[in-house]
Scaffold this active site. Sequence first.
Site, PDB file in Angstrom:
ATOM      1  N   ASP A 281      64.576   1.850  38.831  1.00  0.00           N
ATOM      2  CA  ASP A 281      64.446   0.764  37.850  1.00  0.00           C
ATOM      3  C   ASP A 281      65.265  -0.444  38.327  1.00  0.00           C
ATOM      4  OD1 ASP A 281      64.081  -0.677  35.374  1.00  0.00           O
ATOM      5  OD2 ASP A 281      63.659   1.225  34.406  1.00  0.00           O
ATOM      6  N   HIS A 304      63.515  -2.404  40.650  1.00  0.00           N
ATOM      7  CA  HIS A 304      62.816  -3.483  39.954  1.00  0.00           C
ATOM      8  C   HIS A 304      63.540  -4.822  40.077  1.00  0.00           C
ATOM      9  CE1 HIS A 304      60.505  -0.466  37.155  1.00  0.00           C
ATOM     10  NE2 HIS A 304      60.346  -0.226  38.432  1.00  0.00           N
TER      11      HIS A 304
END
Length: 476
Positions: A281, A304
């Site tokens: 993430d 991310h």
Amino acid sequence: MARDMKRNRNSSAYFFLLFSLILLFAFSTMSVEARKSHGQKMHRGQHKKHKNHKGNVSTPPRRSRIPAHAPASPPITESTIFDVLSFGAKGDGICDDSKAVAAAWEAACKVPGATMEFPSEFKFLIKPITLQGPCQPHLTLQIDGLVLAPSKVWSGPKSSLFQWINFKWLQNFTIQGSGIVDGQGSNWWTPSSPFDSMKRPKTFPDMKPTALRFYSSYNVTVRDIKIINSPNCHLKFDNSRGVRVNNITISAPETSLNTDGIHLQNSQDVEIHHSNIGCGDDCVSIQTGCSNVFVHHINCGPGHGISLGGLGKGGTVACVSNIIVDSIFMNNTLYGARIKTWQGGLGAVKNVSFSNIKVSDVKVPIMIDQYYCDKHICKNKTGAVAISGVKFDQITGTYSAQPLHLACSSSVPCSNVDLSAINLQPSLEFRGLRDALCWNSYGKSQAPLVPTSIDYCLLKGGSVLQKISRSHGKSC
Ligand SMILES: *[C@@H]1O[C@H](CO)[C@@H](O)[C@H](O)[C@H]1NC(C)=O
Ligand SMILES: *[C@@H]1O[C@H](CO)[C@@H](O)[C@H](O)[C@H]1NC(C)=O
Ligand SMILES: *[C@@H]1O[C@H](CO)[C@@H](O)[C@H](O)[C@H]1NC(C)=O
Ligand SMILES: *[C@@H]1O[C@H](CO)[C@@H](O)[C@H](O)[C@H]1NC(C)=O
Ligand SMILES: *[C@@H]1O[C@H](CO)[C@@H](O)[C@H](O)[C@H]1NC(C)=O
Ligand SMILES: *[C@@H]1O[C@H](CO)[C@@H](O)[C@H](O)[C@H]1NC(C)=O
Ligand SMILES: *[C@@H]1O[C@H](CO)[C@@H](O)[C@H](O)[C@H]1NC(C)=O
């Protein structure tokens, strides 16, 4: 008269000397007693350890740096080291060492300048635990060995699911060492999401623990260690101030779910630098209540990217300001520099700078998304967290989907968004690339800008906007 005064002075000096001697004697006796009782406590700990070790009573302690073994003359320098092995930890990676860790913490916490140590070449399995202060100043947690979370999914009260290791109410505290903290999270990643109840076994808890969480702490440093495979976030700072993270490595597979690298919430005066973060993430996630955050010299990927938000979920107020993200390398991430807010929120994001960011095969290097939604469709709502004063400067490298995506709220435009020295080339292997997109985003751009579509993207003007933006940001 003069002689009387002199005699008085003499006698008071005499009494003072006598009194000091008495005090000195009393104090030295007291501290010897204190050391003795400390020593006895240690011996009890060692003794218990021996008995528990498959009846091998004769085993000498593997390491003994605690002064207790020579209670007669404890060198002062040694007395500040609290090795978990000396508190009964097995360090075999199989036995539960939680009790020994709690005991070592309790002892180290009471001594100024103490170091609690997980020695190298041992594996310490520990269950969810809270290591809390207030402690004496300048406590250090030295991690040179391997610290392991249980490999099976655990359940229990919310407090044990919120995080694995909870550092609470600490000041002037440091974690350092060449060791590894392993969250063994793979079993938590499998059911696709904590929100996705269809795919989740009935017994699976609805929350995934963060590996290391700091709560309400001041002047804390985390350096040099490696944190891997957390069930959820790897390192989280909550309600903290004066945070330093330096030279750490965070690593989890790209396929791991919800595994943020470093997560900040309600924290101020934070510096995160010279670290390598790759996870499933956000590499760094900056949430509401954060200000004065400086993130620099970070390698990020997979993951991310570096994100502010998601902010304003469920109509909540979010306030984030004074953020600098500089000198970053992103490789193979989904996003690069990103701000994401939910529709319908309140509050403001102000004074944010992303500069010197090199991207390599990043899907969307520059992004503001005020329509953030973690499901397929979210309801349209009016109102948004107001975004103003965001600088993107010297963002260069290759992208694999869209160079820039600024989707600001239709009801609350973004203002003072500045773009300068952007040079983004498409990655060779990718097709179906999209052009830069800007929606309701005001600001100015400064060449060089590649692709040139970026130049026409922003809307010019803004005095009316600033009023809208200010009225929205009032709640901060
Ligand atoms: C006792 O300890 C010694 C030295 O560590 C080890 O070699 C031996 O295998 C142990 N015996 C048992 C029964 O655990
Ligand atoms: C923490 O350390 C700083 C700098 O060394 C010092 O000024 C401060 O008093 C310390 N605070 C506590 C609670 O130990
Ligand atoms: C934090 O550190 C700063 C600077 O070293 C010091 O002035 C301050 O007192 C410290 N705060 C606490 C709560 O220890
Ligand atoms: C960074 O951490 C590693 C241990 O993980 C250590 O060997 C190295 O010296 C540290 N570098 C700096 C500059 O502190
Ligand atoms: C913007 O943030 C930076 C970094 O925290 C700070 O130095 C600067 O003073 C801030 N500017 C304004 C106008 O608040
Ligand atoms: C980027 O990451 C990939 C693996 O995902 C690696 O093969 C490649 O060497 C990295 N590129 C750079 C420039 O570090
Ligand atoms: C939200 O608004 C957009 C633009 O007006 C529209 O295209 C979209 O269908 C709406 N979505 C929902 C879920 O109502």
